[in-house]
Design a protein around this motif. Structure first.
Motif, PDB file in Angstrom:
ATOM      1  N   VAL B  39     -22.188  50.710 -35.751  1.00 22.29           N
ATOM      2  CA  VAL B  39     -21.290  50.081 -34.770  1.00 22.29           C
ATOM      3  C   VAL B  39     -21.341  50.825 -33.435  1.00 22.29           C
ATOM      4  N   ASP B  40     -21.526  52.131 -33.502  1.00 24.51           N
ATOM      5  CA  ASP B  40     -21.566  52.911 -32.258  1.00 24.51           C
ATOM      6  C   ASP B  40     -22.737  52.509 -31.361  1.00 24.51           C
ATOM      7  N   THR B  41     -23.774  51.988 -31.966  1.00 22.02           N
ATOM      8  CA  THR B  41     -24.937  51.582 -31.170  1.00 22.02           C
ATOM      9  C   THR B  41     -24.745  50.215 -30.526  1.00 22.02           C
ATOM     10  N   LEU B  42     -23.723  49.503 -30.942  1.00 23.57           N
ATOM     11  CA  LEU B  42     -23.511  48.157 -30.401  1.00 23.57           C
ATOM     12  C   LEU B  42     -22.634  48.215 -29.156  1.00 23.57           C
ATOM     13  N   PRO B  43     -22.781  47.241 -28.292  1.00 25.09           N
ATOM     14  CA  PRO B  43     -21.847  47.160 -27.163  1.00 25.09           C
ATOM     15  C   PRO B  43     -20.470  46.764 -27.653  1.00 25.09           C
ATOM     16  N   PRO B  44     -19.450  47.138 -26.916  1.00 28.05           N
ATOM     17  CA  PRO B  44     -18.098  46.768 -27.356  1.00 28.05           C
ATOM     18  C   PRO B  44     -17.933  45.251 -27.362  1.00 28.05           C
ATOM     19  N   PRO B  45     -17.115  44.772 -28.258  1.00 30.10           N
ATOM     20  CA  PRO B  45     -16.903  43.318 -28.297  1.00 30.10           C
ATOM     21  C   PRO B  45     -16.298  42.834 -26.999  1.00 30.10           C
ATOM     22  N   ARG B  46     -16.536  41.563 -26.762  1.00 33.43           N
ATOM     23  CA  ARG B  46     -16.084  40.999 -25.484  1.00 33.43           C
ATOM     24  C   ARG B  46     -14.571  40.899 -25.472  1.00 33.43           C
ATOM     25  N   ALA B  47     -13.989  41.877 -24.835  1.00 35.13           N
ATOM     26  CA  ALA B  47     -12.527  41.924 -24.856  1.00 35.13           C
ATOM     27  C   ALA B  47     -11.896  40.866 -23.971  1.00 35.13           C
ATOM     28  N   HIS B  48     -12.681  40.367 -23.023  1.00 29.78           N
ATOM     29  CA  HIS B  48     -12.048  39.402 -22.121  1.00 29.78           C
ATOM     30  C   HIS B  48     -11.771  38.076 -22.820  1.00 29.78           C
ATOM     31  N   HIS B  49     -12.386  37.879 -23.970  1.00 30.51           N
ATOM     32  CA  HIS B  49     -12.079  36.659 -24.714  1.00 30.51           C
ATOM     33  C   HIS B  49     -10.829  36.790 -25.555  1.00 30.51           C
ATOM     34  N   SER B  50     -10.423  38.028 -25.782  1.00 33.53           N
ATOM     35  CA  SER B  50      -9.304  38.220 -26.682  1.00 33.53           C
ATOM     36  C   SER B  50      -7.991  38.159 -25.913  1.00 33.53           C
ATOM     37  N   ALA B  51      -7.696  37.029 -25.394  1.00 26.88           N
ATOM     38  CA  ALA B  51      -6.438  36.868 -24.689  1.00 26.88           C
ATOM     39  C   ALA B  51      -5.286  36.851 -25.685  1.00 26.88           C
ATOM     40  N   HIS B  52      -4.163  37.297 -25.225  1.00 26.14           N
ATOM     41  CA  HIS B  52      -2.998  37.312 -26.085  1.00 26.14           C
ATOM     42  C   HIS B  52      -2.590  35.871 -26.411  1.00 26.14           C
ATOM     43  N   PRO B  53      -2.141  35.631 -27.654  1.00 25.65           N
ATOM     44  CA  PRO B  53      -1.773  34.256 -28.008  1.00 25.65           C
ATOM     45  C   PRO B  53      -0.711  33.667 -27.093  1.00 25.65           C
ATOM     46  N   ALA B  54       0.249  34.511 -26.670  1.00 23.89           N
ATOM     47  CA  ALA B  54       1.283  33.985 -25.769  1.00 23.89           C
ATOM     48  C   ALA B  54       0.675  33.573 -24.425  1.00 23.89           C
ATOM     49  N   PHE B  55      -0.309  34.345 -23.989  1.00 18.28           N
ATOM     50  CA  PHE B  55      -0.966  33.980 -22.738  1.00 18.28           C
ATOM     51  C   PHE B  55      -1.755  32.687 -22.892  1.00 18.28           C
ATOM     52  N   ARG B  56      -2.369  32.530 -24.056  1.00 16.88           N
ATOM     53  CA  ARG B  56      -3.114  31.281 -24.291  1.00 16.88           C
ATOM     54  C   ARG B  56      -2.178  30.085 -24.245  1.00 16.88           C
ATOM     55  N   LEU B  57      -1.006  30.246 -24.869  1.00 16.40           N
ATOM     56  CA  LEU B  57      -0.038  29.151 -24.866  1.00 16.40           C
ATOM     57  C   LEU B  57       0.423  28.845 -23.449  1.00 16.40           C
ATOM     58  N   LEU B  58       0.685  29.906 -22.691  1.00 15.10           N
ATOM     59  CA  LEU B  58       1.115  29.705 -21.314  1.00 15.10           C
ATOM     60  C   LEU B  58       0.011  29.032 -20.501  1.00 15.10           C
ATOM     61  N   ALA B  59      -1.216  29.454 -20.718  1.00 19.51           N
ATOM     62  CA  ALA B  59      -2.332  28.856 -19.982  1.00 19.51           C
ATOM     63  C   ALA B  59      -2.485  27.382 -20.325  1.00 19.51           C
ATOM     64  N   ARG B  60      -2.280  27.060 -21.596  1.00 14.99           N
ATOM     65  CA  ARG B  60      -2.379  25.645 -21.990  1.00 14.99           C
ATOM     66  C   ARG B  60      -1.288  24.819 -21.309  1.00 14.99           C
ATOM     67  N   ARG B  61      -0.089  25.380 -21.272  1.00 14.29           N
ATOM     68  CA  ARG B  61       1.005  24.636 -20.652  1.00 14.29           C
ATOM     69  C   ARG B  61       0.771  24.453 -19.156  1.00 14.29           C
ATOM     70  N   VAL B  62       0.269  25.502 -18.516  1.00 14.53           N
ATOM     71  CA  VAL B  62      -0.019  25.393 -17.083  1.00 14.53           C
ATOM     72  C   VAL B  62      -1.108  24.352 -16.840  1.00 14.53           C
ATOM     73  N   ALA B  63      -2.127  24.354 -17.687  1.00 17.64           N
ATOM     74  CA  ALA B  63      -3.197  23.383 -17.536  1.00 17.64           C
ATOM     75  C   ALA B  63      -2.683  21.964 -17.744  1.00 17.64           C
ATOM     76  N   ALA B  64      -1.809  21.787 -18.734  1.00 14.52           N
ATOM     77  CA  ALA B  64      -1.247  20.458 -18.980  1.00 14.52           C
ATOM     78  C   ALA B  64      -0.389  20.013 -17.805  1.00 14.52           C
ATOM     79  N   LEU B  65       0.395  20.929 -17.268  1.00 10.70           N
ATOM     80  CA  LEU B  65       1.237  20.595 -16.123  1.00 10.70           C
ATOM     81  C   LEU B  65       0.380  20.223 -14.909  1.00 10.70           C
TER      82      LEU B  65
END
Lengths: 177, 140
Positions: B39-65
């Motif tokens: 694992v140490d030889t691998l690049p770190p996982p893409r953290a920018h995809h791991s948005a917080h679930p609450a943020f995802r919900l907020l983003a969905r609501r903003v997009a719907a609005l």
């Protein structure tokens, strides 16, 4: 896994240590020889690490890990080259056959593996060995929960029938069915 | 499923649970170390995809609005743009249909209809007479 997804690579050691005994037992019960379990465990862990950003912390880790491990194991089964058994190698193969570890003469799991199809054994193990709910088994095996319940019922019935009709070894404990 | 006491497979389920081999008490350190080294030889996982679930919900609501607001704006613009489109010339229906009146030639059909009616009546009387004669001829 959240810490791993945030870039804390050292946190993955905790995940690997927690999963190693479970995955070792999972691979052993599903017929993976001991010589290949190391590679399968490493491949499973690497996939889990790469997919750490897609892990939903609201869901339990074990079904997700078992899903990945099962796919790795299926790929391993597919990648194995078909071999033709030679007559002179048959006695050697019998001694080196990848039989999982059994718990003794009265091992109902060994009996199930000998009598039931692999898919039925897998479902029974996920249900009673790993103690997963049918909905979790459905997500692991990519089936619907109803389908899993039906297959589990059939597997149980087949195992009970096999146990009843077995004249040599294990009989169902607790009397008649 | 297995908690139901009266299922016919309860004993079998209990037996399967009891017979399940336990996990090893401790992980194999060498195996874990090997994984960690890989694992140490691998690049770190893409953290920018791991948005917080609450943020995802907020983003969905903003997009719907935003979608609703944009739809409303679009609908309003279409509604206000409709009068600006080049309108068709106003045509009077009565002026167009007046010409049809000239094409209509009134015909008096009273005479021909009356003659036809008389002919039919005559035919009916003749038919009745003939039927009566034939009927009487059969009887007598």
């Amino acid at each position: 896994m959240q810490r791993v997804a945030q870039g804390e690579i050292q946190a993955f050691r905790i995940v690997a240590e927690a999963l190693e005994p479970r995955l070792e037992r999972f691979f052993a019960q599903l017929g993976v020889p001991a010589s290949d379990r190391d590679d399968l465990f490493q491949e499973t862990c690497l996939r889990l690490y790469r997919a750490a950003d897609r892990y939903d912390p609201r869901r339990p880790l074990l079904p997700w890990a078992l899903t990945v491990a099962r796919r790795v194991m299926l790929n391993w089964h597919r990648a194995r080259k078909p071999t033709v058994e030679l007559d002179e190698a048959r006695c050697v193969a019998d001694t080196q056959r990848p039989v999982p570890e059994t718990g003794g003469a009265d091992d109902v799991w060994a009996f199930a593996r000998a009598r039931l199809p692999a898919a039925a054994c897998e479902l029974l193990w996920l249900r009673y060995g790993e103690d997963l709910e049918p909905a979790e088994i459905a997500s692991v095996t990519r089936r619907t929960p109803v389908h899993v319940r039906v297959l589990l019922h059939r597997a149980r019935a087949a195992l009970a029938t096999a146990l009843e009709h077995d004249g040599t070894g294990i009989r169902p404990q607790g009397g008649e069915r | 499923m297995n908690d139901r006491p009266n299922t016919p497979f309860t004993e079998l389920e209990q037996r399967l649970r009891r017979a399940a081999p336990p996990c090893a008490p401790a992980p194999r350190a060498a195996r874990v170390a090997r994984v960690c080294a890989a694992v140490d030889t691998l690049p770190p996982p893409r953290a920018h995809h791991s948005a917080h679930p609450a943020f995802r919900l907020l983003a969905r609501r903003v997009a719907a609005l935003a979608l609703i607001v944009l739809s409303a704006v679009l609908a309003t613009r279409l509604a206000t743009r409709q009068p600006l489109q080049p309108s068709l010339p106003l045509l009077s229906a009565t002026s167009l249909l007046d010409g049809l009146g000239a094409l209509h030639v009134p015909q008096r059909m009273t005479g021909p209809l009356a003659a036809e009616s008389e002919n039919l009546l005559t035919d009916l009387v003749t038919l009745t007479t003939v039927v009566n004669e034939r009927t009487l001829a059969i009887l007598f």
